[in-house]
Design a protein around this motif. Structure first.
Motif, mmCIF file in Angstrom:
data_model
loop_
_atom_site.group_PDB
_atom_site.id
_atom_site.type_symbol
_atom_site.label_atom_id
_atom_site.label_comp_id
_atom_site.label_asym_id
_atom_site.label_seq_id
_atom_site.Cartn_x
_atom_site.Cartn_y
_atom_site.Cartn_z
ATOM 1 N N ARG A 80 45.080 -26.771 14.081
ATOM 2 C CA ARG A 80 44.304 -25.906 13.181
ATOM 3 C C ARG A 80 44.765 -24.336 13.492
ATOM 4 O O ARG A 80 44.778 -23.983 14.426
ATOM 5 N N ALA A 81 45.217 -23.847 12.321
ATOM 6 C CA ALA A 81 45.942 -22.376 12.508
ATOM 7 C C ALA A 81 44.673 -21.259 12.448
ATOM 8 O O ALA A 81 44.784 -20.325 13.208
ATOM 9 N N PHE A 82 43.782 -21.598 11.795
ATOM 10 C CA PHE A 82 42.554 -20.648 11.175
ATOM 11 C C PHE A 82 41.113 -20.869 11.827
ATOM 12 O O PHE A 82 40.669 -22.159 11.918
ATOM 13 N N LEU A 83 40.514 -19.856 12.184
ATOM 14 C CA LEU A 83 39.019 -20.094 12.919
ATOM 15 C C LEU A 83 38.086 -19.465 12.141
ATOM 16 O O LEU A 83 38.250 -17.791 11.788
ATOM 17 N N SER A 84 37.193 -20.069 11.602
ATOM 18 C CA SER A 84 35.880 -19.322 11.130
ATOM 19 C C SER A 84 34.740 -19.330 12.112
ATOM 20 O O SER A 84 34.484 -20.169 12.722
ATOM 21 N N ASP A 85 34.463 -18.061 12.749
ATOM 22 C CA ASP A 85 34.042 -17.683 14.236
ATOM 23 C C ASP A 85 32.749 -16.841 13.676
ATOM 24 O O ASP A 85 32.582 -15.885 13.087
ATOM 25 N N GLY A 86 31.568 -17.572 14.488
ATOM 26 C CA GLY A 86 30.390 -16.797 14.259
ATOM 27 C C GLY A 86 29.885 -15.953 15.349
ATOM 28 O O GLY A 86 28.635 -15.370 14.989
ATOM 29 N N SER A 129 39.212 -24.672 11.724
ATOM 30 C CA SER A 129 38.317 -25.046 12.783
ATOM 31 C C SER A 129 37.089 -24.097 12.595
ATOM 32 O O SER A 129 37.031 -22.661 11.842
ATOM 33 N N PHE A 130 35.956 -24.419 13.371
ATOM 34 C CA PHE A 130 34.777 -23.457 13.225
ATOM 35 C C PHE A 130 34.537 -23.292 14.620
ATOM 36 O O PHE A 130 34.312 -24.126 15.501
ATOM 37 N N LEU A 131 33.465 -22.058 14.937
ATOM 38 C CA LEU A 131 32.882 -21.801 16.082
ATOM 39 C C LEU A 131 31.562 -21.156 15.918
ATOM 40 O O LEU A 131 31.282 -20.434 15.081
ATOM 41 N N LEU A 132 30.709 -22.050 16.539
ATOM 42 C CA LEU A 132 29.343 -21.588 16.507
ATOM 43 C C LEU A 132 28.846 -21.241 18.056
ATOM 44 O O LEU A 132 29.036 -21.618 18.828
ATOM 45 N N VAL A 133 27.645 -20.212 18.065
ATOM 46 C CA VAL A 133 27.252 -19.755 19.134
ATOM 47 C C VAL A 133 25.978 -20.622 19.730
ATOM 48 O O VAL A 133 25.214 -21.136 18.998
ATOM 49 N N ALA A 170 31.862 -24.522 20.329
ATOM 50 C CA ALA A 170 30.858 -23.868 20.478
ATOM 51 C C ALA A 170 30.857 -23.200 21.553
ATOM 52 O O ALA A 170 31.616 -23.299 22.613
ATOM 53 N N GLU A 171 30.411 -21.954 21.611
ATOM 54 C CA GLU A 171 30.435 -21.027 22.994
ATOM 55 C C GLU A 171 28.971 -20.434 23.230
ATOM 56 O O GLU A 171 28.291 -19.971 22.318
ATOM 57 N N THR A 172 28.738 -20.447 24.447
ATOM 58 C CA THR A 172 27.403 -19.811 25.032
ATOM 59 C C THR A 172 27.155 -18.575 24.491
ATOM 60 O O THR A 172 28.258 -17.445 24.653
ATOM 61 N N ALA A 173 26.030 -18.082 24.249
ATOM 62 C CA ALA A 173 25.584 -16.610 23.766
ATOM 63 C C ALA A 173 25.951 -15.569 24.487
ATOM 64 O O ALA A 173 25.423 -15.421 25.652
ATOM 65 N N TRP A 174 26.696 -14.575 24.193
ATOM 66 C CA TRP A 174 26.911 -13.205 24.974
ATOM 67 C C TRP A 174 25.521 -12.605 24.910
ATOM 68 O O TRP A 174 25.107 -11.995 25.708
#
Length: 213
Positions: A80-86, A129-133, A170-174
Motif C-alpha cells: 500500500r502506497a497511500f494512507l488515509s490517516d485519522g 490503507s487506513f488508520l484510525l485512533v 490503529a494507534e492509541t490516542a495521543w
C-alpha cells in the motif's frame, strides 16, 4: 528482516523520501518488492491538514501520486502506497463520526485523484490503507473501527467495485495521554489496544506511556 515482517513507514511530510530509502534498502538486500508487506504511508491530505498548507495544487499533487504509483508498480511493488490517516483530526478534537468522515473523504479523494491520472479504480483502492485512533472509550472505539469497514465497502459499491477487505491500522490516542501521573496512561492504552483488536484492526501501535513527557 523485511521479508519476515509487515512494515508501515510513518514519516509525515518526508514520506516520499523515507519510502524511497526503504525501497532502496529492500533492493540492495535482494528482496523482490512483490514479496514484501509494506505500507509506505504517503498522505498528502493529512500533511496539509497538519501543516495548514499544500506544497502544490491538488491537481499537481494528484499527478504526483499517479506518477509515484506508476513508478512503484513498474518495480513490482504490491503493498500500500497511500494512507488515509485519522490521527491529525482526532488530535484536533474530532468526534468519532468526524474522524470517520475525514478518513473516508480522504480515501475517496485519493481514489478520484489516481483515477484522473489513468489508474483503474481497482488498482487505486489496492494502493490504500487506513488508520484510525483508538482511545479509552472501549465501545466507541470498537464501533468506529467496524464502521469504517462498512462505510468503505459502500464507497466501493458506489464505484462499481466488489468490496474487498481493507488494511486497517490503529494507534492509541495521543490526546488521552497525560503528563501528570503517567502510569494511568498504561491503563488507557491497554483498553485502547484491546478495543482496536476487538474492532478488527490489522495492526496496532501503542504509544509509550511516557510519550507526553
Amino acid at each position: 528482516m523485511l521479508d519476515l515482517i509487515h512494515l508501515r513507514v510513518d514519516a509525515g511530510g518526508h514520506g516520499r523520501q523515507m519510502a524511497a530509502l526503504v525501497l532502496a534498502l529492500a533492493e540492495r538486500r535482494g528482496h523482490k518488492l512483490s514479496d514484501l508487506s509494506l505500507d509506505l504511508g504517503l498522505d498528502p491530505v493529512g500533511a496539509m491538514a497538519a501543516q495548514g498548507w499544500m506544497s502544490a495544487s491538488w491537481d499537481a499533487m494528484a499527478q504526483r501520486m499517479g506518477d509515484t504509483l506508476n513508478h512503484l508498480t513498474s518495480k513490482g511493488f504490491a503493498g500500500r502506497a497511500f494512507l488515509s490517516d485519522g490521527r491529525v483530526y482526532h488530535e484536533a478534537g474530532a468526534s468519532e463520526a468526524q474522524e470517520l468522515a475525514a478518513v473516508v473523504a480522504t480515501g475517496l479523494g485519493y481514489l478520484r485523484g489516481l483515477e484522473a491520472t489513468g489508474h483503474s479504480l481497482d488498482a487505486a483502492r489496492r494502493s490504500l490503507s487506513f488508520l484510525l485512533v483508538a482511545d479509552a472509550d472501549e465501545f466507541l472505539t470498537v464501533a468506529k473501527l467496524r464502521a469504517l469497514r462498512r462505510l468503505w465497502a459502500r464507497v466501493e459499491q458506489a464505484c462499481g467495485l466488489e468490496p474487498r477487505p481493507i488494511r486497517l491500522h490503529a494507534e492509541t490516542a495521543w490526546r488521552m495521554t497525560t503528563r501528570r501521573d503517567p502510569w494511568v496512561n498504561m491503563l488507557r492504552t491497554t483498553i485502547a489496544a484491546f478495543s482496536a483488536g476487538i474492532g478488527g484492526a490489522d495492526a496496532i501501535t501503542v504509544l509509550p506511556f511516557t510519550a507526553a513527557l
